[in-house]
Design a protein around this motif. Structure first.
Motif, PDB file in Angstrom:
ATOM      1  N   GLY A 277       0.809  -1.214   0.000  1.00 29.45           N
ATOM      2  CA  GLY A 277       0.000   0.000   0.000  1.00 29.45           C
ATOM      3  C   GLY A 277       0.837   1.256   0.000  1.00 29.45           C
ATOM      4  O   GLY A 277       2.064   1.218   0.038  1.00 29.45           O
ATOM      5  N   LYS A 278       0.165   2.384  -0.038  1.00 29.00           N
ATOM      6  CA  LYS A 278       0.832   3.681  -0.175  1.00 29.00           C
ATOM      7  C   LYS A 278       0.921   4.470   1.134  1.00 29.00           C
ATOM      8  O   LYS A 278       1.413   5.593   1.157  1.00 29.00           O
ATOM      9  CB  LYS A 278       0.096   4.514  -1.227  1.00 29.00           C
ATOM     10  CG  LYS A 278       0.070   3.869  -2.616  1.00 29.00           C
ATOM     11  CD  LYS A 278      -0.725   4.699  -3.601  1.00 29.00           C
ATOM     12  CE  LYS A 278      -0.858   3.998  -4.947  1.00 29.00           C
ATOM     13  NZ  LYS A 278       0.415   3.897  -5.666  1.00 29.00           N
ATOM     14  N   LEU A 279       0.441   3.882   2.230  1.00 30.15           N
ATOM     15  CA  LEU A 279       0.483   4.565   3.517  1.00 30.15           C
ATOM     16  C   LEU A 279       1.909   4.582   4.057  1.00 30.15           C
ATOM     17  O   LEU A 279       2.587   3.551   4.112  1.00 30.15           O
ATOM     18  CB  LEU A 279      -0.446   3.853   4.505  1.00 30.15           C
ATOM     19  CG  LEU A 279      -0.551   4.457   5.910  1.00 30.15           C
ATOM     20  CD1 LEU A 279      -1.097   5.885   5.861  1.00 30.15           C
ATOM     21  CD2 LEU A 279      -1.429   3.571   6.799  1.00 30.15           C
ATOM     22  N   CYS A 280       2.373   5.775   4.456  1.00 26.91           N
ATOM     23  CA  CYS A 280       3.734   5.941   4.954  1.00 26.91           C
ATOM     24  C   CYS A 280       3.762   7.109   5.928  1.00 26.91           C
ATOM     25  O   CYS A 280       2.942   8.031   5.830  1.00 26.91           O
ATOM     26  CB  CYS A 280       4.691   6.185   3.786  1.00 26.91           C
ATOM     27  SG  CYS A 280       6.440   6.220   4.263  1.00 26.91           S
ATOM     28  N   ASN A 281       4.703   7.098   6.851  1.00 26.42           N
ATOM     29  CA  ASN A 281       4.824   8.215   7.792  1.00 26.42           C
ATOM     30  C   ASN A 281       5.707   9.337   7.246  1.00 26.42           C
ATOM     31  O   ASN A 281       5.854  10.381   7.889  1.00 26.42           O
ATOM     32  CB  ASN A 281       5.357   7.735   9.143  1.00 26.42           C
ATOM     33  CG  ASN A 281       6.741   7.121   9.050  1.00 26.42           C
ATOM     34  OD1 ASN A 281       7.032   6.369   8.122  1.00 26.42           O
ATOM     35  ND2 ASN A 281       7.599   7.420  10.010  1.00 26.42           N
ATOM     36  N   LEU A 282       6.285   9.123   6.040  1.00 30.10           N
ATOM     37  CA  LEU A 282       7.117  10.158   5.417  1.00 30.10           C
ATOM     38  C   LEU A 282       6.582  10.483   4.019  1.00 30.10           C
ATOM     39  O   LEU A 282       5.779   9.740   3.451  1.00 30.10           O
ATOM     40  CB  LEU A 282       8.569   9.691   5.298  1.00 30.10           C
ATOM     41  CG  LEU A 282       9.330   9.423   6.585  1.00 30.10           C
ATOM     42  CD1 LEU A 282      10.760   8.991   6.267  1.00 30.10           C
ATOM     43  CD2 LEU A 282       9.335  10.632   7.508  1.00 30.10           C
ATOM     44  N   THR A 283       7.081  11.613   3.471  1.00 33.57           N
ATOM     45  CA  THR A 283       6.738  12.012   2.103  1.00 33.57           C
ATOM     46  C   THR A 283       8.036  12.374   1.395  1.00 33.57           C
ATOM     47  O   THR A 283       8.381  13.544   1.249  1.00 33.57           O
ATOM     48  CB  THR A 283       5.772  13.220   2.100  1.00 33.57           C
ATOM     49  OG1 THR A 283       4.690  12.963   3.000  1.00 33.57           O
ATOM     50  CG2 THR A 283       5.213  13.467   0.706  1.00 33.57           C
ATOM     51  N   CYS A 284       8.785  11.369   0.962  1.00 30.42           N
ATOM     52  CA  CYS A 284      10.121  11.584   0.386  1.00 30.42           C
ATOM     53  C   CYS A 284      10.024  12.092  -1.051  1.00 30.42           C
ATOM     54  O   CYS A 284       9.176  11.637  -1.825  1.00 30.42           O
ATOM     55  CB  CYS A 284      10.922  10.286   0.419  1.00 30.42           C
ATOM     56  SG  CYS A 284      11.154   9.620   2.081  1.00 30.42           S
TER      57      CYS A 284
ATOM     58  N   THR B 258       5.067   2.170   3.915  1.00 31.85           N
ATOM     59  CA  THR B 258       5.761   1.549   5.021  1.00 31.85           C
ATOM     60  C   THR B 258       4.996   0.274   5.375  1.00 31.85           C
ATOM     61  O   THR B 258       3.890   0.357   5.917  1.00 31.85           O
ATOM     62  CB  THR B 258       5.823   2.497   6.234  1.00 31.85           C
ATOM     63  OG1 THR B 258       6.479   3.699   5.853  1.00 31.85           O
ATOM     64  CG2 THR B 258       6.593   1.858   7.372  1.00 31.85           C
ATOM     65  N   PRO B 259       5.551  -0.903   5.071  1.00 32.67           N
ATOM     66  CA  PRO B 259       4.797  -2.141   5.250  1.00 32.67           C
ATOM     67  C   PRO B 259       4.205  -2.318   6.643  1.00 32.67           C
ATOM     68  O   PRO B 259       3.084  -2.813   6.792  1.00 32.67           O
ATOM     69  CB  PRO B 259       5.847  -3.219   4.934  1.00 32.67           C
ATOM     70  CG  PRO B 259       6.756  -2.565   3.944  1.00 32.67           C
ATOM     71  CD  PRO B 259       6.859  -1.138   4.420  1.00 32.67           C
ATOM     72  N   GLU B 260       4.944  -1.914   7.670  1.00 37.18           N
ATOM     73  CA  GLU B 260       4.493  -2.139   9.048  1.00 37.18           C
ATOM     74  C   GLU B 260       3.208  -1.398   9.406  1.00 37.18           C
ATOM     75  O   GLU B 260       2.560  -1.726  10.407  1.00 37.18           O
ATOM     76  CB  GLU B 260       5.592  -1.719  10.036  1.00 37.18           C
ATOM     77  CG  GLU B 260       6.808  -2.606  10.048  1.00 37.18           C
ATOM     78  CD  GLU B 260       7.734  -2.376   8.866  1.00 37.18           C
ATOM     79  OE1 GLU B 260       8.659  -3.174   8.687  1.00 37.18           O
ATOM     80  OE2 GLU B 260       7.538  -1.385   8.114  1.00 37.18           O
ATOM     81  N   MET B 261       2.830  -0.411   8.606  1.00 38.64           N
ATOM     82  CA  MET B 261       1.651   0.386   8.932  1.00 38.64           C
ATOM     83  C   MET B 261       0.344  -0.274   8.520  1.00 38.64           C
ATOM     84  O   MET B 261      -0.729   0.183   8.927  1.00 38.64           O
ATOM     85  CB  MET B 261       1.767   1.780   8.304  1.00 38.64           C
ATOM     86  CG  MET B 261       2.885   2.620   8.896  1.00 38.64           C
ATOM     87  SD  MET B 261       2.959   4.314   8.244  1.00 38.64           S
ATOM     88  CE  MET B 261       1.595   5.080   9.143  1.00 38.64           C
TER      89      MET B 261
END
Length: 322
Positions: free
Chosen positions: A28-35, A79-82
């Protein structure tokens, strides 16, 4: 015929599949950063994440006897863990005998987020191979590419992973990814690895196993960045001018099946983000409907972005190719 296919023809280098050995799943596209270099356009506000139902269908497909040559699961995102079912999915994967390697392309800063204290001990317990972005060993370059404070947070995360044996125990592999901080090709992978290992050990006491140099792909957020800075055409010219036919045999699209967060299959994660599905006149193919009997006969979908994987020393999910 697109420019990449014409280049292959002129170089007399065919691009053909081999038997699949790796299943890469974008969770998925969920991540805690926006690189800025992210080819997925991932970020904290994205809601495209894989469901439990889709994961169950993937597991059922993997458990079939005909899939026994696929020994590596490569998990990416976002981020896979999310994703909500991450831990359950890993435990299920560990019950499949022929899956010997589970690779997690994690964003190391997730270890510092509240509610994710479980990540380091869980990964060590299940012996996940970790691949983490670390664009440089100096804070300015990392923070410019990935956001303020990311360097410091990453350093703390790697130090924590080291306390669990990552980078020193043979079964706990920790690899870094280097992406150029600009519109240029990566430097020599072996030289960069030596520099990283020296600087990380000397200044932060961090050890790791390998460094992967990966060329920034001119798609999605990075293409927008190049376009805003009026460098997209120049960067594409750089990739095309540095086409290396020796890189073709090592391309990830040859031995990898890429799976999207909804279950559709692609030739690579870059094609996935472009919506360029596996060639099929009847429409998208979902993994659980895939029959591998004619897989190696299917043509690989290409485009101008493929020059990103074949420029210079080449670029794959495990770094340089030549």
């Amino acid at each position: 015929m697109n420019r990449f296919d014409k280049t292959l023809l002129q170089a007399d280098v065919p691009l053909q599949r081999s038997a699949p050995e790796i299943l890469q799943i974008n969770l998925g596209k969920l991540c805690n950063l926006t690189c800025v270099h992210c080819h997925v356009n991932a970020g904290p506000k994205r809601r495209e994440i894989i469901t439990r139902e889709t994961l169950e269908k993937i597991l059922n497909w993997l458990r079939q006897p005909t899939q026994q040559k696929i020994g590596t699961l490569d998990l990416t995102g976002g981020t896979p863990e999310m994703i909500p079912n991450f831990q359950w999915f890993i435990r299920e994967l560990r019950t499949i005998p022929h899956v010997h390697t589970i690779m997690d392309r994690l964003n190391a800063t997730i270890l510092q987020e509240p509610g994710f204290e479980w990540v380091a001990p869980f990964h060590a317990e299940h012996q996940l191979t970790l691949v983490a972005s670390m664009p440089c060993y100096s804070p300015d370059n990392v923070n410019a590419q990935r956001g303020d404070g990311v360097f410091e947070s990453s350093i703390s995360a790697f130090q924590k992973l080291n306390t669990f044996g990552y980078g020193s125990e043979p079964e706990l592999q920790l690899h870094f990814v280097y992406n150029p901080n600009g519109a240029f090709l990566p430097g020599d992978q072996a030289e960069l690895k030596a520099d990283y290992q020296r600087e990380m050990k000397q200044h932060f006491g961090i050890v790791f196993n390998d460094l992967y140099t990966i060329t920034n792909m001119p798609i999605a957020r990075y293409a927008s960045y190049l376009r805003r800075n009026k460098k997209l055409a120049e960067y594409m010219d750089l990739l095309i001018e540095n086409f290396n036919p020796s890189s073709i045999n090592g391309l990830m699209c040859r031995n990898t099946i890429s799976v999207g967060w909804e279950g559709e299959i692609y030739d690579c994660d870059f094609n996935q983000q472009l919506g360029l599905g596996v060639d099929n006149a009847a429409g998208p193919i979902y993994l659980w409907d895939l029959d591998l009997s004619d897989w190696t006969d299917r043509a690989i979908q290409t485009g101008d972005h493929c020059f990103g994987c074949t420029a210079g020393a080449g670029s794959s999910c495990t770094g340089a190719l030549v």
